[in-house]
Design a protein around this motif. Sequence first.
Motif, PDB file in Angstrom:
ATOM      1  N   GLY A  48       0.817  -1.212   0.000  1.00 38.85           N
ATOM      2  CA  GLY A  48       0.000   0.000   0.000  1.00 38.85           C
ATOM      3  C   GLY A  48       0.850   1.262   0.000  1.00 38.85           C
ATOM      4  O   GLY A  48       0.569   2.212  -0.734  1.00 38.85           O
ATOM      5  N   LEU A  49       1.908   1.248   0.799  1.00 36.96           N
ATOM      6  CA  LEU A  49       2.789   2.415   0.838  1.00 36.96           C
ATOM      7  C   LEU A  49       3.525   2.609  -0.486  1.00 36.96           C
ATOM      8  O   LEU A  49       3.740   3.739  -0.928  1.00 36.96           O
ATOM      9  CB  LEU A  49       3.778   2.299   1.996  1.00 36.96           C
ATOM     10  CG  LEU A  49       3.157   2.466   3.383  1.00 36.96           C
ATOM     11  CD1 LEU A  49       4.172   2.161   4.470  1.00 36.96           C
ATOM     12  CD2 LEU A  49       2.584   3.867   3.551  1.00 36.96           C
ATOM     13  N   SER A  50       3.900   1.509  -1.138  1.00 37.80           N
ATOM     14  CA  SER A  50       4.560   1.619  -2.446  1.00 37.80           C
ATOM     15  C   SER A  50       3.640   2.283  -3.464  1.00 37.80           C
ATOM     16  O   SER A  50       4.069   3.153  -4.230  1.00 37.80           O
ATOM     17  CB  SER A  50       4.969   0.238  -2.958  1.00 37.80           C
ATOM     18  OG  SER A  50       5.963  -0.307  -2.143  1.00 37.80           O
ATOM     19  N   HIS A  51       2.375   1.891  -3.478  1.00 44.75           N
ATOM     20  CA  HIS A  51       1.416   2.499  -4.397  1.00 44.75           C
ATOM     21  C   HIS A  51       1.213   3.975  -4.036  1.00 44.75           C
ATOM     22  O   HIS A  51       1.191   4.830  -4.919  1.00 44.75           O
ATOM     23  CB  HIS A  51       0.092   1.744  -4.383  1.00 44.75           C
ATOM     24  CG  HIS A  51       0.157   0.426  -5.080  1.00 44.75           C
ATOM     25  ND1 HIS A  51      -0.377   0.220  -6.331  1.00 44.75           N
ATOM     26  CD2 HIS A  51       0.719  -0.757  -4.703  1.00 44.75           C
ATOM     27  CE1 HIS A  51      -0.156  -1.038  -6.701  1.00 44.75           C
ATOM     28  NE2 HIS A  51       0.504  -1.648  -5.721  1.00 44.75           N
ATOM     29  N   LEU A  52       1.079   4.254  -2.737  1.00 51.36           N
ATOM     30  CA  LEU A  52       0.889   5.633  -2.290  1.00 51.36           C
ATOM     31  C   LEU A  52       2.072   6.504  -2.714  1.00 51.36           C
ATOM     32  O   LEU A  52       1.882   7.623  -3.211  1.00 51.36           O
ATOM     33  CB  LEU A  52       0.710   5.681  -0.769  1.00 51.36           C
ATOM     34  CG  LEU A  52       0.607   7.083  -0.160  1.00 51.36           C
ATOM     35  CD1 LEU A  52      -0.598   7.831  -0.707  1.00 51.36           C
ATOM     36  CD2 LEU A  52       0.553   6.984   1.363  1.00 51.36           C
ATOM     37  N   ILE A  53       3.288   6.015  -2.560  1.00 53.06           N
ATOM     38  CA  ILE A  53       4.473   6.775  -2.964  1.00 53.06           C
ATOM     39  C   ILE A  53       4.448   7.033  -4.465  1.00 53.06           C
ATOM     40  O   ILE A  53       4.731   8.146  -4.925  1.00 53.06           O
ATOM     41  CB  ILE A  53       5.764   6.042  -2.529  1.00 53.06           C
ATOM     42  CG1 ILE A  53       5.907   6.123  -1.010  1.00 53.06           C
ATOM     43  CG2 ILE A  53       6.993   6.611  -3.232  1.00 53.06           C
ATOM     44  CD1 ILE A  53       6.970   5.203  -0.435  1.00 53.06           C
ATOM     45  N   ALA A  54       4.092   6.012  -5.254  1.00 57.19           N
ATOM     46  CA  ALA A  54       4.014   6.191  -6.709  1.00 57.19           C
ATOM     47  C   ALA A  54       2.950   7.228  -7.063  1.00 57.19           C
ATOM     48  O   ALA A  54       3.177   8.103  -7.917  1.00 57.19           O
ATOM     49  CB  ALA A  54       3.714   4.856  -7.388  1.00 57.19           C
ATOM     50  N   TRP A  55       1.781   7.152  -6.413  1.00 55.43           N
ATOM     51  CA  TRP A  55       0.710   8.114  -6.695  1.00 55.43           C
ATOM     52  C   TRP A  55       1.140   9.540  -6.355  1.00 55.43           C
ATOM     53  O   TRP A  55       0.935  10.466  -7.133  1.00 55.43           O
ATOM     54  CB  TRP A  55      -0.545   7.787  -5.899  1.00 55.43           C
ATOM     55  CG  TRP A  55      -1.188   6.477  -6.165  1.00 55.43           C
ATOM     56  CD1 TRP A  55      -1.121   5.735  -7.324  1.00 55.43           C
ATOM     57  CD2 TRP A  55      -2.001   5.733  -5.259  1.00 55.43           C
ATOM     58  NE1 TRP A  55      -1.855   4.582  -7.171  1.00 55.43           N
ATOM     59  CE2 TRP A  55      -2.399   4.554  -5.923  1.00 55.43           C
ATOM     60  CE3 TRP A  55      -2.424   5.949  -3.957  1.00 55.43           C
ATOM     61  CZ2 TRP A  55      -3.206   3.593  -5.326  1.00 55.43           C
ATOM     62  CZ3 TRP A  55      -3.226   4.999  -3.353  1.00 55.43           C
ATOM     63  CH2 TRP A  55      -3.622   3.828  -4.036  1.00 55.43           C
ATOM     64  N   MET A  56       1.727   9.707  -5.162  1.00 54.00           N
ATOM     65  CA  MET A  56       2.091  11.048  -4.718  1.00 54.00           C
ATOM     66  C   MET A  56       3.234  11.622  -5.543  1.00 54.00           C
ATOM     67  O   MET A  56       3.274  12.832  -5.800  1.00 54.00           O
ATOM     68  CB  MET A  56       2.419  11.037  -3.224  1.00 54.00           C
ATOM     69  CG  MET A  56       1.215  10.672  -2.346  1.00 54.00           C
ATOM     70  SD  MET A  56      -0.296  11.625  -2.688  1.00 54.00           S
ATOM     71  CE  MET A  56       0.194  13.217  -2.061  1.00 54.00           C
ATOM     72  N   ASP A  57       4.158  10.767  -5.987  1.00 49.73           N
ATOM     73  CA  ASP A  57       5.234  11.234  -6.850  1.00 49.73           C
ATOM     74  C   ASP A  57       4.663  11.698  -8.192  1.00 49.73           C
ATOM     75  O   ASP A  57       5.039  12.762  -8.704  1.00 49.73           O
ATOM     76  CB  ASP A  57       6.273  10.134  -7.060  1.00 49.73           C
ATOM     77  CG  ASP A  57       7.364  10.563  -8.016  1.00 49.73           C
ATOM     78  OD1 ASP A  57       8.099  11.533  -7.692  1.00 49.73           O
ATOM     79  OD2 ASP A  57       7.480   9.953  -9.096  1.00 49.73           O
ATOM     80  N   ALA A  58       3.760  10.919  -8.755  1.00 50.20           N
ATOM     81  CA  ALA A  58       3.129  11.296 -10.023  1.00 50.20           C
ATOM     82  C   ALA A  58       2.330  12.591  -9.846  1.00 50.20           C
ATOM     83  O   ALA A  58       2.352  13.470 -10.719  1.00 50.20           O
ATOM     84  CB  ALA A  58       2.226  10.170 -10.526  1.00 50.20           C
ATOM     85  N   ARG A  59       1.660  12.717  -8.720  1.00 54.77           N
ATOM     86  CA  ARG A  59       0.878  13.931  -8.428  1.00 54.77           C
ATOM     87  C   ARG A  59       1.800  15.141  -8.348  1.00 54.77           C
ATOM     88  O   ARG A  59       1.517  16.192  -8.923  1.00 54.77           O
ATOM     89  CB  ARG A  59       0.129  13.731  -7.110  1.00 54.77           C
ATOM     90  CG  ARG A  59      -0.797  14.853  -6.725  1.00 54.77           C
ATOM     91  CD  ARG A  59      -1.518  14.478  -5.428  1.00 54.77           C
ATOM     92  NE  ARG A  59      -2.597  15.367  -5.141  1.00 54.77           N
ATOM     93  CZ  ARG A  59      -2.496  16.432  -4.358  1.00 54.77           C
ATOM     94  NH1 ARG A  59      -1.339  16.740  -3.805  1.00 54.77           N
ATOM     95  NH2 ARG A  59      -3.545  17.196  -4.146  1.00 54.77           N
ATOM     96  N   ARG A  60       2.914  14.988  -7.652  1.00 57.37           N
ATOM     97  CA  ARG A  60       3.885  16.068  -7.508  1.00 57.37           C
ATOM     98  C   ARG A  60       4.446  16.502  -8.867  1.00 57.37           C
ATOM     99  O   ARG A  60       4.629  17.688  -9.128  1.00 57.37           O
ATOM    100  CB  ARG A  60       5.031  15.627  -6.593  1.00 57.37           C
ATOM    101  CG  ARG A  60       6.113  16.682  -6.364  1.00 57.37           C
ATOM    102  CD  ARG A  60       7.325  16.127  -5.640  1.00 57.37           C
ATOM    103  NE  ARG A  60       7.939  15.008  -6.318  1.00 57.37           N
ATOM    104  CZ  ARG A  60       8.747  15.099  -7.391  1.00 57.37           C
ATOM    105  NH1 ARG A  60       9.003  16.267  -7.916  1.00 57.37           N
ATOM    106  NH2 ARG A  60       9.272  14.024  -7.924  1.00 57.37           N
TER     107      ARG A  60
END
Length: 155
Positions: free
Chosen positions: A11-23
């Motif tokens: 879950g944290l790996s997906h969250l990091i990918a999402w937030m990086d893409a968002r940034r």
Amino acid sequence: PATVLHHQGCGLSHLIAWMDARRRGVEMELILESDGTPSYWANAVGNPGEAHEFHSVVHALAQEAPKGWELIQLDHGRCGAVPGWGPVKVMKKHHPHRHWKTPYHIYRWTGGRWAGAAMYLVSADFLRRIPYIIQARGLDMVDAWIDSLCSSTLR
């Protein structure tokens, strides 16, 4: 405990990918887990031996996805779609830049307890909304969480 740690890490790996893409302000992000390979995709969508089509299908999805889409599961085929409902879009196999064996269908995915988050696309709208979704709903085992999110908001 090992299973819990695995799910938390996933879950944290997906969250990091999402937030990086968002940034980075991307319009679309392709998320692939370690088992999300073109061969896996080809088998999952019923076209074994056609893994070479993966790149052009993802490219076509970027251009032809239904208006307002937020998440497109790439490896579920009809699993998680409402039985009896037809596709919301058919991507034709004959096009100047594609030479597919068959057309590809996009179905409205409602989860239906179909686990797995090995490969999917998220839109900029999903990425913009994700902090607010997590604030309201929390974040859990990512595949079940996505299933729950889609089951409750997309039916």
